[in-house]
Design a protein around this motif. Structure first.
Motif, PDB file in Angstrom:
ATOM      1  N   VAL B  80      -4.276  -4.268 108.103  1.00 41.54           N
ATOM      2  CA  VAL B  80      -3.691  -5.200 109.072  1.00 41.54           C
ATOM      3  C   VAL B  80      -3.400  -6.506 108.352  1.00 41.54           C
ATOM      4  N   ILE B  81      -2.159  -6.985 108.408  1.00 35.46           N
ATOM      5  CA  ILE B  81      -1.883  -8.287 107.819  1.00 35.46           C
ATOM      6  C   ILE B  81      -1.437  -9.238 108.915  1.00 35.46           C
ATOM      7  N   GLN B  82      -1.088 -10.472 108.525  1.00 34.92           N
ATOM      8  CA  GLN B  82      -0.686 -11.454 109.532  1.00 34.92           C
ATOM      9  C   GLN B  82       0.441 -10.906 110.378  1.00 34.92           C
ATOM     10  N   GLN B  83       0.545 -11.504 111.543  1.00 39.51           N
ATOM     11  CA  GLN B  83       1.538 -11.169 112.562  1.00 39.51           C
ATOM     12  C   GLN B  83       2.797 -10.431 112.100  1.00 39.51           C
ATOM     13  N   ILE B  84       3.364 -10.888 110.993  1.00 38.81           N
ATOM     14  CA  ILE B  84       4.672 -10.409 110.584  1.00 38.81           C
ATOM     15  C   ILE B  84       4.668  -8.947 110.127  1.00 38.81           C
ATOM     16  N   GLY B  85       3.489  -8.347 110.048  1.00 44.38           N
ATOM     17  CA  GLY B  85       3.407  -6.993 109.515  1.00 44.38           C
ATOM     18  C   GLY B  85       4.057  -5.891 110.337  1.00 44.38           C
ATOM     19  N   LEU B  86       4.312  -6.122 111.637  1.00 40.25           N
ATOM     20  CA  LEU B  86       4.978  -5.075 112.428  1.00 40.25           C
ATOM     21  C   LEU B  86       6.442  -5.010 112.028  1.00 40.25           C
ATOM     22  N   PHE B  87       6.985  -3.795 111.936  1.00 44.29           N
ATOM     23  CA  PHE B  87       8.381  -3.671 111.540  1.00 44.29           C
ATOM     24  C   PHE B  87       9.279  -3.976 112.731  1.00 44.29           C
ATOM     25  N   PRO B  88      10.147  -4.971 112.602  1.00 42.64           N
ATOM     26  CA  PRO B  88      10.939  -5.424 113.752  1.00 42.64           C
ATOM     27  C   PRO B  88      11.980  -4.407 114.181  1.00 42.64           C
ATOM     28  N   ASN B  89      12.310  -3.471 113.289  1.00 42.08           N
ATOM     29  CA  ASN B  89      13.329  -2.477 113.624  1.00 42.08           C
ATOM     30  C   ASN B  89      12.745  -1.252 114.302  1.00 42.08           C
ATOM     31  N   MET B  90      11.432  -1.263 114.531  1.00 43.23           N
ATOM     32  CA  MET B  90      10.807  -0.110 115.176  1.00 43.23           C
ATOM     33  C   MET B  90      10.124  -0.548 116.468  1.00 43.23           C
ATOM     34  N   THR B  91      10.081   0.379 117.448  1.00 44.31           N
ATOM     35  CA  THR B  91       9.393   0.070 118.696  1.00 44.31           C
ATOM     36  C   THR B  91       7.891   0.087 118.457  1.00 44.31           C
ATOM     37  N   VAL B  92       7.159  -0.341 119.485  1.00 44.03           N
ATOM     38  CA  VAL B  92       5.704  -0.310 119.434  1.00 44.03           C
ATOM     39  C   VAL B  92       5.229   1.101 119.075  1.00 44.03           C
ATOM     40  N   GLU B  93       5.787   2.092 119.760  1.00 42.79           N
ATOM     41  CA  GLU B  93       5.367   3.469 119.503  1.00 42.79           C
ATOM     42  C   GLU B  93       5.660   3.876 118.061  1.00 42.79           C
ATOM     43  N   GLN B  94       6.869   3.548 117.587  1.00 46.01           N
ATOM     44  CA  GLN B  94       7.224   3.918 116.216  1.00 46.01           C
ATOM     45  C   GLN B  94       6.332   3.214 115.198  1.00 46.01           C
ATOM     46  N   ASN B  95       6.015   1.950 115.478  1.00 50.06           N
ATOM     47  CA  ASN B  95       5.139   1.226 114.569  1.00 50.06           C
ATOM     48  C   ASN B  95       3.757   1.878 114.479  1.00 50.06           C
ATOM     49  N   ILE B  96       3.197   2.201 115.647  1.00 45.73           N
ATOM     50  CA  ILE B  96       1.855   2.787 115.633  1.00 45.73           C
ATOM     51  C   ILE B  96       1.877   4.160 114.967  1.00 45.73           C
ATOM     52  N   ALA B  97       2.991   4.871 115.166  1.00 41.99           N
ATOM     53  CA  ALA B  97       3.025   6.267 114.703  1.00 41.99           C
ATOM     54  C   ALA B  97       3.421   6.409 113.235  1.00 41.99           C
ATOM     55  N   ILE B  98       3.672   5.285 112.540  1.00 43.48           N
ATOM     56  CA  ILE B  98       4.162   5.412 111.157  1.00 43.48           C
ATOM     57  C   ILE B  98       3.256   6.275 110.287  1.00 43.48           C
ATOM     58  N   VAL B  99       1.984   5.882 110.214  1.00 46.17           N
ATOM     59  CA  VAL B  99       1.114   6.607 109.285  1.00 46.17           C
ATOM     60  C   VAL B  99       0.919   8.072 109.714  1.00 46.17           C
ATOM     61  N   PRO B 100       0.670   8.336 111.016  1.00 39.99           N
ATOM     62  CA  PRO B 100       0.604   9.754 111.411  1.00 39.99           C
ATOM     63  C   PRO B 100       1.860  10.525 111.014  1.00 39.99           C
ATOM     64  N   LYS B 101       3.012   9.891 111.133  1.00 38.93           N
ATOM     65  CA  LYS B 101       4.249  10.579 110.748  1.00 38.93           C
ATOM     66  C   LYS B 101       4.319  10.782 109.245  1.00 38.93           C
ATOM     67  N   LEU B 102       3.890   9.757 108.482  1.00 39.04           N
ATOM     68  CA  LEU B 102       3.886   9.917 107.026  1.00 39.04           C
ATOM     69  C   LEU B 102       3.005  11.092 106.631  1.00 39.04           C
ATOM     70  N   LEU B 103       1.943  11.286 107.398  1.00 42.55           N
ATOM     71  CA  LEU B 103       1.015  12.379 107.100  1.00 42.55           C
ATOM     72  C   LEU B 103       1.436  13.673 107.788  1.00 42.55           C
ATOM     73  N   LYS B 104       2.645  13.668 108.359  1.00 42.85           N
ATOM     74  CA  LYS B 104       3.240  14.852 108.959  1.00 42.85           C
ATOM     75  C   LYS B 104       2.420  15.438 110.114  1.00 42.85           C
ATOM     76  N   TYR B 105       1.858  14.569 110.929  1.00 44.85           N
ATOM     77  CA  TYR B 105       1.210  15.054 112.144  1.00 44.85           C
ATOM     78  C   TYR B 105       2.297  15.616 113.060  1.00 44.85           C
ATOM     79  N   PRO B 106       1.993  16.672 113.814  1.00 40.29           N
ATOM     80  CA  PRO B 106       2.994  17.163 114.773  1.00 40.29           C
ATOM     81  C   PRO B 106       3.225  16.134 115.876  1.00 40.29           C
ATOM     82  N   LYS B 107       4.403  16.231 116.498  1.00 42.75           N
ATOM     83  CA  LYS B 107       4.818  15.206 117.453  1.00 42.75           C
ATOM     84  C   LYS B 107       3.817  15.010 118.600  1.00 42.75           C
TER      85      LYS B 107
END
Lengths: 214, 375
Positions: B80-107
């Motif tokens: 977790v870094i300062q505020q700016i760490g969330l990707f502005p081009n992704m929704t809340v859901e997409q932001n939270i799901a980044i690492v699970p997606k990188l690890l190829k979790y099923p949808k």
């Protein structure tokens, strides 16, 4: 003879010139984009080289179009090919510069956040940097396209065809109608391309940051 | 769990870390603190290999971190870094799901992770999942930042001044939330801050660093009681207490800043609804310019209120008010004398700063005596 008369009598030739013009612009800008986007990305990873390359590209840009076409004529002869080469070179700089600046301006915190949560360099580029720089890159493509529409009229001089043909014919025979029949459509074409690409730029800008860059 | 062994780092001539040795136990909440340039952030970033040591080794779960693939290592460590760490081009859901997606979790799996995490911080999925970071408040953004770090339930979470850019009230509640989540999920957390108050509230162990060395590693109470060095005492400022010198306390030190305020034009029903939702029996009523107007109790509204009317006609101004810089002793005396169970603390411009209650007083006294107190 008014323009309308001219168009009525020579519709087929006119359309052919128009299509050729669009073709020249599209091919040149596509080649320019294919060269300059990857190069721009590469330069953001090699900042010292970037200064040199951007300065060089800037210098090339200041060479007048006629001179460049002259060189192309000497080196490659007459026809479509030398025109495409020259115009592609011209279309590189705006896209290159906007790609470089767009990616460089992505806040380093985003890049570090991406790396910190386990993205590969490739994923940082495609999931973070490119989406955030998309608007800037697209605006480079738009600038290039508008410029190329006008420069492409020069290409008529070395036998590449396009709306330039009409203009040069008009100039050499003091025929106002021919000049306008070439110049007006190319001006309109520039507006239309600019508008369409502006629209595309908006679509390609990720939703969450549209407010800032609009 | 995390073990630094003789770690040294230089940037050119400057030595950032000098032969650092540090052991962090499983489930421990460790706060790294110190003046800027002390090496705390460098230390943190070495754990997920954003920075590599020049010499020495770092073991995570007994394994040498430098022998693991950096990308895979980072996916197993929350960050977790300062505020700016969330990707502005992704929704809340997409932001939270980044690492699970990188690890190829099923949808279905990452979707259910997003839902359950949002539930953890009381942000309903339907309301927030599809918003972009720019549509959230700073506090909400940072909650999402914390959730993103928790998405694949990593045993270790690194936090780099995560709440530095937030206002004090939001920071307070996020600190409580992170502490609660840590207790519940039993994470090992390494937390960097330069705010001693934050360190005292959150840490199991505080590691105080200066000029690339660890000056003291101790539990908060121990560090308050026996700071190892004068620089620590300076840093702790008003948090420190010793038998001999007593720090002057003001009303503001006793107050609770999270209070419910409503404009005097509010309607009776919405006030009742707000009170029952937040489980309180009175509200502070303010003027349009946010200055203090009075208080209103739920009994008053129930007895005399009519649906749809303004609450201004039911407001009482009998509650005692006190300036935030008044002596804490006076505040306490007046609280004990008064029939009401709270005092209103006002800022110099007569806006409401907070309230002093018996609980907030007890908590403040406890903190003055023993440092961190449970929320």
């Amino acid at each position: 003879m008014t323009i309308m008369d001219y168009l009525n009598n020579n519709m087929a030739t006119f359309l052919q010139s128009l299509m050729r013009h669009i073709e020249i612009v599209a091919i040149s800008v596509l080649i320019g984009a294919f060269v300059s986007i990857p190069l721009g990305i590469y330069l953001t990873r090699h900042k010292r080289l970037a200064l040199f390359v951007l300065a060089f590209a800037g210098t090339v840009q200041t060479i007048p179009g006629l001179v460049m076409l002259g060189f192309a004529l000497i080196l490659f002869g007459i026809g479509l090919m030398p025109a495409l080469i020259v115009l592609s070179i011209y279309s590189i700089l705006p896209i290159l510069r906007n790609t470089y600046i767009g990616i460089s301006q992505v806040d380093s915190s985003y890049v570090e956040a991406g790396r910190g949560i386990g993205m590969t360099d490739f994923q940082v580029l495609f999931k973070v940097e490119l989406p955030l720089a998309a608007s800037s890159i697209m605006s480079g493509i738009r600038i290039s396209t508008v410029y190329t529409v006008s420069w492409a009229t020069l290409a008529g001089m070395i036998g590449a065809g396009g709306l330039g043909d009409l203009i040069w014919t008009g100039l050499s025979t003091y025929n106002k109608t021919y000049i306008l029949a070439g110049a007006l459509p190319s001006a309109i074409l520039a507006f239309v391309f600019s508008g369409l690409l502006g629209l595309l730029q908006r679509v390609l800008t990720p939703k969450g940051i549209r407010g800032e860059s609009a | 769990m995390i073990h630094f062994q003789n770690v040294t780092k230089r940037y050119g001539e400057k030595i950032v870390l000098k032969n650092l040795n540090l052991e962090i136990r499983k489930g421990e909440f460790v706060v790294l603190i110190g003046p800027s340039g002390c090496g705390k952030t460098t230390t943190l970033k070495m754990i997920n290999r954003l920075i590599e040591p020049d010499s020495g080794r770092i073991f995570i779960n007994g394994e040498d971190a430098s022998k693991q693939n950096a990308v895979e290592l980072r996916r197993k460590i929350g960050y977790v870094i300062q505020q700016i760490g969330l990707f502005p081009n992704m929704t809340v859901e997409q932001n939270i799901a980044i690492v699970p997606k990188l690890l190829k979790y099923p949808k279905e799996e990452w979707q259910s992770i997003v839902r359950s995490l949002l539930k953890l911080v009381d942000m309903p999925y339907e309301d927030y999942a599809h918003k972009y970071p720019s549509e959230l408040s700073g506090g909400q953004q940072q909650r999402i930042g914390v959730l993103r770090a928790l998405a694949v339930s990593p045993p270790i979470v690194l936090m780099d001044e995560p709440f530095g850019a937030l206002d004090p009230i939001t920071r307070d509640s996020l600190q409580e939330e992170v502490r609660r989540i840590q207790k519940k999920l039993k994470k090992t957390i390494v937390f960097v801050t330069h705010d001693m108050g934050e360190a005292l509230r959150m840490a199991d162990t505080i590691v105080f660093m200066n000029e690339g060395r660890i000056v003291q590693k101790a539990a908060p109470e121990e560090m308050l009681r026996n700071p190892a060095d004068s620089i620590i005492s300076t840093f702790m400022g008003r948090h420190i207490t010793s038998g001999r010198q007593s720090v002057p306390l003001y009303a503001e030190d006793f107050m609770r800043t999270k209070v419910l305020k409503v404009p005097k034009t509010s309607k009776t029903l919405e006030c009742i609804e707000l009170m029952s939702r937040r489980d309180v029996n009175s509200l502070i009523v303010i003027e349009d310019d946010e200055t203090y107007f009075g208080t209103v109790t739920i009994e008053e509204i129930k007895q005399h209120g009519k649906a749809g009317r303004n609450i201004s006609e039911l407001v009482s101004n009998e509650t005692i008010t006190i300036g935030r810089k008044e002596d804490a002793r006076t505040a306490l005396d007046r609280l004990l004398e008064s029939a009401a169970n709270y005092l209103i603390v006002l800022n110099d411009d007569l806006t409401v700063a907070g309230i002093v209650t018996r609980t907030s007083t007890a908590k403040a006294l406890g903190e003055a005596l023993w440092g961190e107190m449970p929320a």
